[in-house]
Design an enzyme around this catalytic site. Structure first.
Site, mmCIF file in Angstrom:
data_model
loop_
_atom_site.group_PDB
_atom_site.id
_atom_site.type_symbol
_atom_site.label_atom_id
_atom_site.label_comp_id
_atom_site.label_asym_id
_atom_site.label_seq_id
_atom_site.Cartn_x
_atom_site.Cartn_y
_atom_site.Cartn_z
ATOM 1 N N SER A 290 0.818 -1.207 0.000
ATOM 2 C CA SER A 290 0.000 0.000 0.000
ATOM 3 C C SER A 290 0.861 1.270 0.000
ATOM 4 O O SER A 290 1.513 1.569 -1.000
ATOM 5 C CB SER A 290 -0.942 -0.037 1.206
ATOM 6 O OG SER A 290 -1.921 0.962 1.134
ATOM 7 N N ASP A 301 9.894 5.140 -10.543
ATOM 8 C CA ASP A 301 9.506 5.672 -11.850
ATOM 9 C C ASP A 301 10.281 6.931 -12.206
ATOM 10 O O ASP A 301 10.593 7.174 -13.376
ATOM 11 C CB ASP A 301 8.007 5.966 -11.876
ATOM 12 C CG ASP A 301 7.182 4.714 -12.135
ATOM 13 O OD1 ASP A 301 7.765 3.611 -12.180
ATOM 14 O OD2 ASP A 301 5.943 4.828 -12.295
ATOM 15 N N LYS A 315 -0.668 -4.381 -3.124
ATOM 16 C CA LYS A 315 -1.959 -3.781 -2.752
ATOM 17 C C LYS A 315 -2.030 -2.391 -3.370
ATOM 18 O O LYS A 315 -1.500 -1.427 -2.842
ATOM 19 C CB LYS A 315 -2.114 -3.697 -1.233
ATOM 20 C CG LYS A 315 -3.452 -3.091 -0.814
ATOM 21 C CD LYS A 315 -3.563 -2.984 0.688
ATOM 22 C CE LYS A 315 -4.863 -2.290 1.078
ATOM 23 N NZ LYS A 315 -4.916 -0.873 0.638
#
Length: 428
Positions: A290, A301, A315
């Site tokens: 999460s 990224d 998740k």
């Protein structure tokens, strides 16, 4: 939206539960709700032991939510209050980390500058009674709840300590205790920060840790930072965004997309990097979920950090907490979240840039079949089709207490000096 108040569920006693349903609800919906009412009435009138309305309704709600996904759930008033304590990161208490051993509460460690530490409680002490009531027979949770209470209220703790023949009583006054979700230390010339959950205190804790350890090392000597998110189950979305923002100067951190096409939220970084461009290694494993995955995904990224360890839990859903009139709350999955490049990691996880497994303490190969991920959970939310789901092996083993046996941390420390950051992007 117009809603009609419809009394649908008739009980044996003649009472009704009023349900709000949207105007224009189909006849099939009414038939299904009437079926529920019929079953409820029969259980109330004929079950071998008379059940309470509260028990039946709560079980029905939980069953409904459990059929949706593993993370939607109902919280009664007590569970909701407990959740708020966890997310606030502070409560009225004594300031001791405890465990249960041989039926007694054992002190793992007193937290510095708390009532417990000031009263002289020590690691290894056994708490045998609270306000004169034996702890034998209590669960650990029951004992913890009894030790918590209003700030400035008193509690008498009976203690058995090795080397002292008789138990002794200590009267403690409860104070505000902050859950320590951020721990930090110097590792050579590197800053090591471990975040165990994302409560309201985390962003401030991370900033303080960087400042404190930087002073200890010397700003000109700091090689970089290791951010340890292993076995971190997540927490507050805003704290994950804030921590990510501390290391990014620009760009999107995360986006969330709900059921409707226009239900999209985007969160972007603001100028300012606490590490002033120095290298970052983020440690993750199968227990990183999460909010942990939001941070790891954002830094990965943007190529601001090297992600090391094993694939994360997967998740990628957002739960909204909706308070209810009975002081309870509904935890409902309302959106999926996406990393800056548009990846949904739901049931997939974050794949590390450098895979490093942790050697179990007994030296035996890990049984991957015993490790569960989001994709293994019943009724898990499906991904968005951008990549396949993956229920392959995860690694969420305990982090060794002996620093020398922590293979993942040791590899991160060895690699950190060789990492370079060019135009805000990490390279090796």
């Amino acid at each position: 939206m117009n809603r009609a108040l419809v009394a649908l569920l008739a009980f044996a006693a003649g009472a009704v539960i009023p349900l709000y349903v949207e105007a224009g609800t189909s006849a099939e919906t009414y038939r299904q709700l009437n079926l529920f009412g019929d079953v409820y009435e029969r259980v109330k009138s004929d079950y071998v032991d008379e059940p309470t309305d509260e028990k039946l309704v709560e079980a029905a709600i939980n069953g409904m939510l459990a059929s949706l996904d593993p993370h939607s759930s109902y919280m009664n008033a007590k569970a909701f209050a407990d959740m708020q304590v966890q997310t606030r990161g502070e409560f009225g208490g004594l300031g001791i980390e405890v465990t249960m051993e041989n039926g007694f509460v054992k002190v793992v460690t007193p937290i510095d500058d708390t009532p417990a530490s000031r009263a002289g409680l020590k690691t290894g002490d056994y708490i045998i009674a609270l306000d004169g009531k034996d702890v034998v027979g209590m669960t650990l949770q029951e004992a913890v709840e009894k030790m918590r209470g209003p700030v400035d209220s008193k509690i008498v703790v009976s203690v058995k300590r090795d080397g002292i023949a008789k138990p002794f009583d200590v009267t403690l006054v409860r104070a505000v205790i902050k859950i320590r979700a951020v721990r930090s230390r110097r590792e050579g010339n590197a800053i090591y920060i471990r975040v165990t959950q994302f409560n309201e205190q985390v962003d401030a804790g991370v900033k303080k840790a960087i400042v404190d350890v930087t002073k200890e090392i010397g700003a000109d000597k700091v090689q970089g930072i290791i951010l340890d998110l292993r076995n971190n189950p997540g927490g507050l979305l805003d704290q994950a965004i804030a921590v990510s923002d501390e290391f990014l100067n620009r760009g999107e951190i995360v986006s969330t997309r709900g059921r409707r096409p226009d239900d999209v939220s985007r969160y972007s970084a603001t100028p300012g990097d606490l590490m002033t461009g120095k290298p970052i290694v983020v440690l993750v494993n199968g227990g990183s979920a999460s909010a942990s995955e939001i941070v790891a995904g954002a830094l990965q990224d943007h190529k601001r950090a090297l992600i090391m360890g094993t694939r994360s839990f997967g998740k990628g859903s957002v739960q909204t907490i909706i308070p209810l009139p009975n002081q309870g709350a509904l935890r409902l999955t309302t959106a999926r979240y996406y990393t800056p490049s548009g990846r949904s990691i739901q049931a997939k996880g974050i794949e590390p840039d450098k895979v490093v497994t942790q050697t179990p303490a007994d030296g035996k190969p890990e049984d991957a079949s015993q490790i569960r991920s989001e994709a293994d959970l019943p009724n898990h939310l499906q991904g968005d089709g951008n990549g396949s789901e993956d229920s392959g092996p995860r690694s969420a083993e305990e982090i060794p207490e002996d620093r020398a046996k922590d293979a993942q941390l040791n590899q991160a420390l060895a690699l950190l000096p060789s990492l370079k950051v060019v135009d805000d992007k990490i390279a090796n």
